[in-house]
Design an enzyme around this catalytic site. Structure first.
Site, PDB file in Angstrom:
ATOM      1  N   MET A   1       0.852  -1.189   0.000  1.00  0.00           N
ATOM      2  CA  MET A   1       0.000   0.000   0.000  1.00  0.00           C
ATOM      3  C   MET A   1       0.884   1.235   0.000  1.00  0.00           C
ATOM      4  O   MET A   1       1.931   1.255   0.637  1.00  0.00           O
ATOM      5  CB  MET A   1      -0.897   0.007   1.243  1.00  0.00           C
ATOM      6  CG  MET A   1      -1.697   1.287   1.431  1.00  0.00           C
ATOM      7  SD  MET A   1      -2.754   1.231   2.915  1.00  0.00           S
ATOM      8  CE  MET A   1      -1.523   1.098   4.212  1.00  0.00           C
TER       9      MET A   1
ATOM     10  N   TRP B   1      -3.138   6.195 -10.454  1.00  0.00           N
ATOM     11  CA  TRP B   1      -2.352   6.820  -9.402  1.00  0.00           C
ATOM     12  C   TRP B   1      -3.185   7.790  -8.568  1.00  0.00           C
ATOM     13  O   TRP B   1      -4.410   7.767  -8.588  1.00  0.00           O
ATOM     14  CB  TRP B   1      -1.101   7.469 -10.005  1.00  0.00           C
ATOM     15  CG  TRP B   1      -0.136   6.422 -10.503  1.00  0.00           C
ATOM     16  CD1 TRP B   1      -0.158   5.080 -10.225  1.00  0.00           C
ATOM     17  CD2 TRP B   1       0.971   6.611 -11.394  1.00  0.00           C
ATOM     18  NE1 TRP B   1       0.876   4.435 -10.859  1.00  0.00           N
ATOM     19  CE2 TRP B   1       1.592   5.338 -11.584  1.00  0.00           C
ATOM     20  CE3 TRP B   1       1.520   7.716 -12.038  1.00  0.00           C
ATOM     21  CZ2 TRP B   1       2.710   5.158 -12.386  1.00  0.00           C
ATOM     22  CZ3 TRP B   1       2.636   7.542 -12.843  1.00  0.00           C
ATOM     23  CH2 TRP B   1       3.225   6.276 -13.010  1.00  0.00           C
ATOM     24  N   THR B   2      -2.527   8.679  -7.861  1.00  0.00           N
ATOM     25  CA  THR B   2      -3.162   9.460  -6.799  1.00  0.00           C
ATOM     26  C   THR B   2      -4.210  10.436  -7.327  1.00  0.00           C
ATOM     27  O   THR B   2      -4.042  11.050  -8.378  1.00  0.00           O
ATOM     28  CB  THR B   2      -2.086  10.221  -6.017  1.00  0.00           C
ATOM     29  OG1 THR B   2      -1.177   9.267  -5.463  1.00  0.00           O
ATOM     30  CG2 THR B   2      -2.682  11.043  -4.898  1.00  0.00           C
TER      31      THR B   2
ATOM     32  N   TRP C   1       5.979  -2.473  -4.528  1.00  0.00           N
ATOM     33  CA  TRP C   1       5.244  -1.567  -5.402  1.00  0.00           C
ATOM     34  C   TRP C   1       5.111  -2.139  -6.812  1.00  0.00           C
ATOM     35  O   TRP C   1       6.027  -2.761  -7.343  1.00  0.00           O
ATOM     36  CB  TRP C   1       5.961  -0.217  -5.458  1.00  0.00           C
ATOM     37  CG  TRP C   1       5.220   0.817  -6.257  1.00  0.00           C
ATOM     38  CD1 TRP C   1       4.277   1.691  -5.793  1.00  0.00           C
ATOM     39  CD2 TRP C   1       5.353   1.082  -7.657  1.00  0.00           C
ATOM     40  NE1 TRP C   1       3.814   2.481  -6.815  1.00  0.00           N
ATOM     41  CE2 TRP C   1       4.459   2.126  -7.973  1.00  0.00           C
ATOM     42  CE3 TRP C   1       6.141   0.535  -8.668  1.00  0.00           C
ATOM     43  CZ2 TRP C   1       4.343   2.651  -9.260  1.00  0.00           C
ATOM     44  CZ3 TRP C   1       6.023   1.049  -9.958  1.00  0.00           C
ATOM     45  CH2 TRP C   1       5.135   2.093 -10.249  1.00  0.00           C
TER      46      TRP C   1
ATOM     47  N   GLN D   1      -3.484   3.626  -2.829  1.00  0.00           N
ATOM     48  CA  GLN D   1      -2.682   2.951  -3.832  1.00  0.00           C
ATOM     49  C   GLN D   1      -2.361   1.547  -3.336  1.00  0.00           C
ATOM     50  O   GLN D   1      -1.886   1.377  -2.203  1.00  0.00           O
ATOM     51  CB  GLN D   1      -1.386   3.719  -4.069  1.00  0.00           C
ATOM     52  CG  GLN D   1      -1.590   5.159  -4.528  1.00  0.00           C
ATOM     53  CD  GLN D   1      -1.913   5.244  -5.999  1.00  0.00           C
ATOM     54  OE1 GLN D   1      -1.037   5.224  -6.848  1.00  0.00           O
ATOM     55  NE2 GLN D   1      -3.191   5.345  -6.311  1.00  0.00           N
TER      56      GLN D   1
ATOM     57  N   GLU E   1       4.879  16.659  -5.619  1.00  0.00           N
ATOM     58  CA  GLU E   1       3.794  15.713  -5.844  1.00  0.00           C
ATOM     59  C   GLU E   1       2.850  15.734  -4.655  1.00  0.00           C
ATOM     60  O   GLU E   1       3.157  16.295  -3.598  1.00  0.00           O
ATOM     61  CB  GLU E   1       4.329  14.308  -6.116  1.00  0.00           C
ATOM     62  CG  GLU E   1       5.188  13.710  -5.025  1.00  0.00           C
ATOM     63  CD  GLU E   1       5.679  12.302  -5.387  1.00  0.00           C
ATOM     64  OE1 GLU E   1       5.417  11.846  -6.505  1.00  0.00           O
ATOM     65  OE2 GLU E   1       6.313  11.674  -4.530  1.00  0.00           O
TER      66      GLU E   1
ATOM     67  N   ASP F   1       0.131   5.731  -1.314  1.00  0.00           N
ATOM     68  CA  ASP F   1      -0.573   6.993  -1.086  1.00  0.00           C
ATOM     69  C   ASP F   1      -2.059   6.845  -0.731  1.00  0.00           C
ATOM     70  O   ASP F   1      -2.778   6.061  -1.354  1.00  0.00           O
ATOM     71  CB  ASP F   1      -0.515   7.856  -2.341  1.00  0.00           C
ATOM     72  CG  ASP F   1       0.895   8.160  -2.802  1.00  0.00           C
ATOM     73  OD1 ASP F   1       1.830   7.535  -2.294  1.00  0.00           O
ATOM     74  OD2 ASP F   1       1.053   9.008  -3.695  1.00  0.00           O
TER      75      ASP F   1
ATOM     76  N   ASP G   1       9.551  15.009  -3.926  1.00  0.00           N
ATOM     77  CA  ASP G   1      10.085  13.783  -4.511  1.00  0.00           C
ATOM     78  C   ASP G   1      11.554  13.586  -4.135  1.00  0.00           C
ATOM     79  O   ASP G   1      12.014  12.458  -3.939  1.00  0.00           O
ATOM     80  CB  ASP G   1       9.926  13.864  -6.033  1.00  0.00           C
ATOM     81  CG  ASP G   1      10.161  12.536  -6.728  1.00  0.00           C
ATOM     82  OD1 ASP G   1      10.480  11.556  -6.039  1.00  0.00           O
ATOM     83  OD2 ASP G   1      10.030  12.482  -7.960  1.00  0.00           O
TER      84      ASP G   1
END
Length: 671
Positions: A138, A199-200, A164, A156, A319, A140, A352
């Site tokens: 897991m 994605w997020t 990941w 996520q 991000e 974001d 990032d």
């Protein structure tokens, strides 16, 4: 306080089975077997209830003041050696970077002789009351929201492994932000515009009740684009099915923005004067981190507004940007579209480059769509952080049911991927936190665990005015010490300030708890062995700044948290504002391998991940310590045992469920 009375009751999910049709009446022989089965079941039920009552009755020290036990072994500068030969591990294999997101590998990846973890210890690492899926990877938090009496949490998720990859949107719901029901996956990569990852994203409610979700998709060519999704059935409070807009993507990278540098749309806010909605999206230009504002009327057609909303040189890719208003006068949260007098706006970004969450408080001007920090020296990305430990990619939402802003944060693993694969899961979410403006300092936010977590409190131990001499450690006998909610307040001997004024030395949290000064360190040792071979200090340290004034540090020292050599061990923390007349205070949530610490009501926060090899279960202890050279500390501490949250920690023993299972099995075989 009895834990069964204070813990919210889980609502059972609907049965996935079709009920049997009515059949013939049972024969007399069948009835005799049925009566025998019922008799045995009754006995089994009686045994189970008796067992549960015995367990409940052992909580016999609620609210009693307890006498601490002094321990003669002080902390020293000696580093506990590992029984294994080690070398500096090579860099972890990058995961996510080639695909265009931040690196999703956080721990060391190679050692000569990695620590051999037992299944018992790995099982202990799983949390009891923090959110995590039942297995796999897991990261974001996505689109948290409140709808028809349910809190929804998307995240996520890799449904195939504990590392990941294969990212989809997991989905869970809760009545209280603490007890969760896991639901089917909400969205998967099934179109060209999100073929390499869903994605997020963030959720927005429209005035007519519609709910929209904007999210970043990685196309079949790994270009980051923004897509629109919405619930198929708004009458469904669980929002089980989601549809994607047939005209996706609704936004592509503007000219001058890299194809891997355009992600994570915010919740939208409404400008009533213009009649348009606005969102922010993070990016970078060279080494300057930026956020852009786009506006829209229908969430299908967007335009870039007046260039950059804000940027800070040298901060790299921004991000998971978050943007929301805060009241400077009222202790409540605000809807994202709210603006007016006595309002500031928070701009938060996840960097990032260093994978930390930074924020700044400033002023947002709607006509220009520009945001400016109140203090440019602590601008977003170079100043204050939500958390000084392991906490990233956070996302907040407005909770209209309690008029509060609630923040979620991803808490990564910092052990090896080998260990994660062995245990079958990786990462947890921090306890949801409320966010308020600190109107006492006027310069920072206050973060505090949501009040619902206090429902899990059970047995209470109280220690009043405990005197801790310089160089001493005091055991706090609270029983089981790996699931705790701790409130501690410290008073420092005022005479010690005069003694230390000429002899104290500059300090930063990187020095750890073993560096002694006149006024620190002092605090608590959590998840600690009796012999201190493993322990994690959470502590204050008072030192002089360059102008001769005293300032207070709040720190967490992981250097001796584990004997394992495949775990990253560092120190964390920074200064915390302390106003005249305030005592030093901290709150610590201990939940197996995660420890969340809050100083001065939440002005400074530190999230720790720790991986002890033997300081687990009954061998995990709690201590007060004072490693100062001059100051005597007086501490008052309240400690609650925390009830386990079975839905989030399926490995934990569910007593009621086990009894039900035993009764069912007995009944089945007797029939």
């Amino acid at each position: 306080m009895d834990s069964r009375e204070s813990t919210a009751i889980l609502i059972p999910p609907p049965s996935p089975y079709t009920p049997l049709l009515a059949g013939k009446s049972p024969s007399s022989s069948s009835r005799r077997h049925l009566f025998a089965a019922l008799a045995v079941v009754s006995v089994a039920a009686l045994v189970c209830v008796t067992m549960l009552l015995v367990v409940a009755l052992r909580v016999d020290t609620v609210g009693k003041s307890k006498t601490p036990v002094k321990v003669s072994s002080p902390l020293t500068n000696a580093t506990v050696s590992s029984p294994f030969k080690t070398r500096p591990p090579p860099s972890a294999v990058a995961r996510g970077v080639p695909e265009g997101v931040s690196n999703k590998s956080f721990g060391p990846s190679g050692v000569d002789q990695p620590f051999i973890w037992t299944d018992e210890v790995l099982s202990w690492q799983r949390t009891a009351f923090h959110f995590q899926p039942q297995k796999n990877w897991m990261n974001d938090p996505n689109g948290p929201l409140f709808y028809k009496g349910w809190y929804h949490f998307f995240y996520q998720y890799n449904p195939e492994s504990a590392v990941w990859g294969n990212i989809v949107w997991g989905h869970a719901v809760s009545r209280d932000l603490i007890h969760w029901r896991h639901l089917p996956i909400a969205m998967v990569p099934d179109h060209w515009y999100d073929a390499n990852g869903v994605w997020t994203g963030s959720a927005t409610f429209l005035p007519d009740g519609q709910l929209l979700m904007l999210y970043t998709g990685a196309t079949n060519d790994y270009v980051q684009v923004q897509n629109l999704a919405y619930p198929e059935d708004l009458s469904d409070p669980l929002l089980l099915k989601w549809a994607k807009y047939e005209g996706n993507p609704v936004l592509v990278p503007p000219s001058g923005i890299g194809s891997h540098d355009f992600r994570d749309p915010t919740t939208a806010w409404y400008n009533e004067a213009e009649g348009r909605w606005h969102i922010m999206i993070g990016s970078k230009i060279n080494k300057t981190g930026i956020t852009m504002v786009f506006d829209t009327k229908d969430f299908k057609h967007f335009r870039l507004v007046n260039g950059l909303a804000h940027g800070v040189a040298g901060t790299g890719m921004w991000e998971c940007v978050d943007f929301y208003p805060i009241s400077t006068t009222e202790g409540i949260g605000l809807d994202t579209s709210y603006n007016g007098p006595n309002i500031k706006h928070v701009l938060k970004t996840s960097l990032d480059d260093d994978r930390n969450d930074y924020y700044a408080i400033g002023t947002y001007k709607e006509p220009s769509e520009k945001w400016r920090p109140d203090d440019p020296t602590i601008d977003t990305g170079i100043g204050l952080r939500y958390d000084y430990g392991t906490y990233y990619a956070s996302k907040s939402f407005y909770d209209p049911s309690k008029k509060r802003r609630v923040n979620w944060g991803w808490v990564t693993e910092i052990d090896s991927e080998t260990s994660d694969l062995q245990k079958g899961w990786a990462s947890v979410q921090g306890i949801p936190r409320t966010i308020l403006f600190d109107n006492k300092t006027g310069t920072n936010l206050i973060q505090w665990p949501v009040e619902e977590v206090e429902k899990l409190r059970s047995q209470k131990s109280k220690f009043e005015k405990v005197e801790v001499k310089p160089g001493s450690v005091v055991h706090l006998d609270v029983g089981k010490s790996d699931e705790l909610d701790i409130l501690a307040e410290f008073e420092v001997d005022k005479d010690a300030f005069g003694k230390a004024a000429g002899s104290d030395i500059p300090y930063s949290c990187t020095a750890g708890a073993s560096q002694r000064g006149g006024l620190g360190p002092f605090g608590l040792l959590v998840i600690a062995k009796d012999d201190f071979s493993e322990h994690t200090p959470i502590y204050f340290y008072i030192a002089k700044d360059t102008t001769g004034n005293f300032k207070t540090f709040f720190c967490a020292d992981h250097l001796r948290s584990s004997l394992a050599n495949d775990v990253r061990k560092k120190t964390y923390g920074r200064t915390v504002p302390v106003l005249d007349g305030e005592s030093l205070s901290m709150r610590i949530l201990v939940d197996h391998s995660i420890v969340e610490s809050f100083a001065q009501g939440g002005r400074t926060c530190i999230t720790s991940r720790i991986y002890p090899t033997s300081a687990i279960g009954e061998d995990a202890k709690l201590f007060l310590f004072n490693n100062a050279t001059d100051a005597t500390i007086t501490a008052s501490v309240e400690v609650w045992q925390m009830s386990e949250m079975d839905s989030a920690a399926p490995h934990n023993f569910n007593k009621w469920g086990t009894c039900t299972y035993i009764i069912f099995i007995v009944f089945f075989f007797l029939l």
